[in-house]
Write a protein that holds these residues in place. Sequence first.
Motif, PDB file in Angstrom:
ATOM      1  N   LEU A  44       0.514  -1.106  -0.154  1.00  0.00           N
ATOM      2  CA  LEU A  44      -0.185   0.055  -0.172  1.00  0.00           C
ATOM      3  C   LEU A  44       0.847   1.604   0.506  1.00  0.00           C
ATOM      4  N   CYS A  45       1.920   0.996   0.632  1.00  0.00           N
ATOM      5  CA  CYS A  45       3.005   2.325   0.721  1.00  0.00           C
ATOM      6  C   CYS A  45       3.901   2.717  -0.624  1.00  0.00           C
ATOM      7  N   PRO A  46       4.011   4.039  -1.012  1.00  0.00           N
ATOM      8  CA  PRO A  46       4.898   4.299  -2.544  1.00  0.00           C
ATOM      9  C   PRO A  46       6.294   2.696  -2.540  1.00  0.00           C
ATOM     10  N   ARG A  83       8.998   1.846   0.580  1.00  0.00           N
ATOM     11  CA  ARG A  83       8.797   0.051   0.555  1.00  0.00           C
ATOM     12  C   ARG A  83      10.274  -0.546   1.413  1.00  0.00           C
ATOM     13  N   PRO A  84      11.534  -0.651   1.393  1.00  0.00           N
ATOM     14  CA  PRO A  84      12.978  -0.375   1.563  1.00  0.00           C
ATOM     15  C   PRO A  84      12.407   0.191   3.389  1.00  0.00           C
ATOM     16  N   ALA A  85      11.907   1.778   3.409  1.00  0.00           N
ATOM     17  CA  ALA A  85      11.511   1.578   4.465  1.00  0.00           C
ATOM     18  C   ALA A  85      10.989   1.334   5.943  1.00  0.00           C
ATOM     19  N   VAL A  86       9.743   0.496   4.838  1.00  0.00           N
ATOM     20  CA  VAL A  86       8.855  -0.554   5.299  1.00  0.00           C
ATOM     21  C   VAL A  86       9.206  -1.573   6.444  1.00  0.00           C
ATOM     22  N   LEU A  87      10.252  -2.103   5.465  1.00  0.00           N
ATOM     23  CA  LEU A  87      10.496  -4.085   5.838  1.00  0.00           C
ATOM     24  C   LEU A  87      12.004  -3.278   6.689  1.00  0.00           C
ATOM     25  N   LEU A  88      12.273  -2.065   7.243  1.00  0.00           N
ATOM     26  CA  LEU A  88      13.214  -1.874   8.259  1.00  0.00           C
ATOM     27  C   LEU A  88      12.490  -1.909   9.503  1.00  0.00           C
ATOM     28  N   LEU A  89      11.876  -0.398   9.498  1.00  0.00           N
ATOM     29  CA  LEU A  89      10.936  -1.276  10.276  1.00  0.00           C
ATOM     30  C   LEU A  89       9.948  -1.890  10.962  1.00  0.00           C
ATOM     31  N   VAL A  90       9.381  -3.019  10.100  1.00  0.00           N
ATOM     32  CA  VAL A  90       8.401  -4.080  10.652  1.00  0.00           C
ATOM     33  C   VAL A  90       9.827  -4.765  10.720  1.00  0.00           C
ATOM     34  N   SER A  91      10.844  -5.174  10.634  1.00  0.00           N
ATOM     35  CA  SER A  91      12.024  -6.318  10.805  1.00  0.00           C
ATOM     36  C   SER A  91      12.366  -5.331  12.369  1.00  0.00           C
ATOM     37  N   LEU A 103      16.532  -5.786  -1.082  1.00  0.00           N
ATOM     38  CA  LEU A 103      16.545  -5.449   0.055  1.00  0.00           C
ATOM     39  C   LEU A 103      16.480  -3.805  -0.566  1.00  0.00           C
ATOM     40  N   ALA A 104      17.203  -2.941  -1.488  1.00  0.00           N
ATOM     41  CA  ALA A 104      17.685  -1.738  -1.249  1.00  0.00           C
ATOM     42  C   ALA A 104      16.141  -1.355  -2.109  1.00  0.00           C
ATOM     43  N   SER A 105      16.034  -2.904  -3.243  1.00  0.00           N
ATOM     44  CA  SER A 105      14.299  -1.595  -3.917  1.00  0.00           C
ATOM     45  C   SER A 105      13.090  -2.242  -3.527  1.00  0.00           C
ATOM     46  N   GLY A 106      12.403  -1.094  -4.056  1.00  0.00           N
ATOM     47  CA  GLY A 106      10.575  -1.226  -3.857  1.00  0.00           C
ATOM     48  C   GLY A 106      10.744  -2.721  -4.391  1.00  0.00           C
ATOM     49  N   HIS A 107      10.152  -3.529  -3.881  1.00  0.00           N
ATOM     50  CA  HIS A 107       9.082  -4.691  -5.241  1.00  0.00           C
ATOM     51  C   HIS A 107       7.434  -3.878  -5.712  1.00  0.00           C
ATOM     52  N   ARG A 108       7.212  -4.269  -6.761  1.00  0.00           N
ATOM     53  CA  ARG A 108       6.106  -3.690  -7.639  1.00  0.00           C
ATOM     54  C   ARG A 108       4.757  -5.488  -6.648  1.00  0.00           C
ATOM     55  N   PHE A 109       4.173  -4.973  -7.124  1.00  0.00           N
ATOM     56  CA  PHE A 109       2.936  -6.399  -6.333  1.00  0.00           C
ATOM     57  C   PHE A 109       3.240  -7.748  -7.277  1.00  0.00           C
ATOM     58  N   ASP A 110       3.067  -8.648  -7.217  1.00  0.00           N
ATOM     59  CA  ASP A 110       3.265  -9.117  -8.086  1.00  0.00           C
ATOM     60  C   ASP A 110       2.441 -10.635  -7.528  1.00  0.00           C
ATOM     61  N   PHE A 111       1.159 -11.395  -8.102  1.00  0.00           N
ATOM     62  CA  PHE A 111       0.226 -11.782  -7.581  1.00  0.00           C
ATOM     63  C   PHE A 111       0.798 -13.657  -7.924  1.00  0.00           C
ATOM     64  N   VAL A 150       7.703 -16.235   3.366  1.00  0.00           N
ATOM     65  CA  VAL A 150       7.538 -14.840   3.831  1.00  0.00           C
ATOM     66  C   VAL A 150       8.135 -13.691   2.908  1.00  0.00           C
ATOM     67  N   ALA A 151       9.659 -14.304   2.495  1.00  0.00           N
ATOM     68  CA  ALA A 151      10.387 -13.536   2.029  1.00  0.00           C
ATOM     69  C   ALA A 151       9.986 -12.983   1.114  1.00  0.00           C
ATOM     70  N   GLN A 152       8.923 -14.275  -0.136  1.00  0.00           N
ATOM     71  CA  GLN A 152       8.446 -13.952  -1.449  1.00  0.00           C
ATOM     72  C   GLN A 152       7.078 -13.225  -1.091  1.00  0.00           C
ATOM     73  N   LEU A 153       6.689 -13.081   0.054  1.00  0.00           N
ATOM     74  CA  LEU A 153       5.556 -12.423  -0.150  1.00  0.00           C
ATOM     75  C   LEU A 153       6.269 -10.904  -0.060  1.00  0.00           C
ATOM     76  N   PHE A 154       7.024 -10.123  -0.092  1.00  0.00           N
ATOM     77  CA  PHE A 154       7.546  -8.813   0.022  1.00  0.00           C
ATOM     78  C   PHE A 154       8.790  -9.234  -1.873  1.00  0.00           C
ATOM     79  N   GLY A 155       8.896 -10.230  -2.324  1.00  0.00           N
ATOM     80  CA  GLY A 155       9.215 -10.264  -3.940  1.00  0.00           C
ATOM     81  C   GLY A 155      11.000 -10.512  -3.539  1.00  0.00           C
ATOM     82  N   ILE A 156      11.130 -11.066  -2.040  1.00  0.00           N
ATOM     83  CA  ILE A 156      12.537 -11.134  -1.858  1.00  0.00           C
ATOM     84  C   ILE A 156      12.538 -12.936  -2.112  1.00  0.00           C
TER      85      ILE A 156
END
Length: 530
Positions: free
Chosen positions: A19-21, A25-33, A202-210, A278-284
Amino acid sequence: MSLFTLVFFSFLCAGFYYLCPLRFRPAVLLLVSYAFYAYHGLNALPFILVTTASTYLGALAIGRLGESSRAYLREHRDTLSAAEKKARKQRVRARQRMLFLLTLLLNFGILAALKYLEPLLGLGAALAGAVTGREPAPPALDLLLPLGISFYTFQSMGYLIDVYNGKYAAEKNPARFALYVSFFPQLIQGPIGRYDQLGPQLASGHRFDFEEIKRGALLMLWGFFKKKVIADRALPLVEEVFANQSAYGGAVIVIGVLFYSLQQYTDFSGGIDLVTGVAQLFGIRLAPNFRRPYFSVSLGEFWRRWHISLGSWMRDYVFYPFALTRPMNRLSKMLKKRVGTHMARALPAALGNILVFFLVGIWHGAQMNYVLWGLYNGVILACTALADPLYKRACERLPRLTASRGFYVFRVLRTFLIVNIGWYFDRCVRAGDAFAMLGKTLFDPRLSQLSDGTLLCLGLKPGDYAVLLAATLLLFAVSLLQEAGVRVRDAVLSRPLALRWALIYALLLFTLWTFSGSSSGTGGFMYAVF
């Protein structure tokens, strides 16, 4: 955090992530981690922060020393003599080495103090008691062991070594490096990631990929199945047999070891499947950590398939540097002159394997049983390397036999036997218990315990045995397909919609039904505090 909470947390965070721009998204990952890590104990946060800050600053300083030196040499290339250039390079390298060693000592020192100080003090107290004749008072330091400390320490130190060796430049963005160290799925139990593979993701935001999310969710379900249906269900029997080994004969002990082999594999590999999903949910994409190790035809192949990331870390940062040291080079040259090329290559490799598995044993714990387990594996690998020409000559003389399917099955079973002998030492609390259990296995089987009701007094009900049998057969069938080259997840997701959801719901319902009806307890991941 329970597995259900982990799954809920992961999907919730993934939803917030998408949902974030894109650029946030990398900053979101850092915060949730960091939120995930703080949930497991605020008092553990200083340790991961110290590792992150010291490694980031140490690597950055090493990199900047090298950059400034190269810039200076370019600027004065016409005025400096060759000797002056060499002297400057040596001075800069000495400073880099000092920073490198200080950072290594700080972080491995923290790990060693938290994991090994209390056992070593206990050993010292026992030795002092043996000398004085007094009963030693066991130390009770009650030291904190932060979640995943071995994993993030090894991962950070691998990055530091790579920067020191010039494999890649130091990361200048502290937030990016902090995310690399703290990315929450791998904190649970690895794998140990490499910065050049994981950092850019991790450094690049990933787009939604169902499609990627579906693949990740299916892998999470498979990991959940292995952990909850098999590993947690087998655990009571394992604990009973190893805790009360004096009450059982060799036949029951063998069953306990086989159940431990199954429990450990499904706990660890199931956890890896879960965190990889779990990592694949974020495209990692995390590095692979298991590749069906029980299909291995040799002990060396087994350890190349089991805990792959730790094995590759030890290979790159311990085995090769040790094999290339000056003493090993001198030994190799001496052996080449006196006994030939094979021994010149094999003996340094054999010594390197013993060193690596001694360290892997210590990595598991400071107790003597882990040391013996590591040395057991290292010595067998060393002997295998030394005897390799004899094995090859035997294979050349019996080409039909060695090329047969039966010989392949024999080698798989032989490797399985060798590995399971090692598990006696890995699982026993005391080394003496391991030897006692091996002795009973060989000389006191007590076969009557297999039919007198003893098996129903090991913490499992008849239904538990039935579920374990069905689940293990399913695991074996899927592993056979994967070993044959079938991409099972892709095969399931490519089926027609009705069949696809029928297969997924069947696995989900079987997992939930058997888990809810289990007579066993539940536990966290075995390697979460490694």
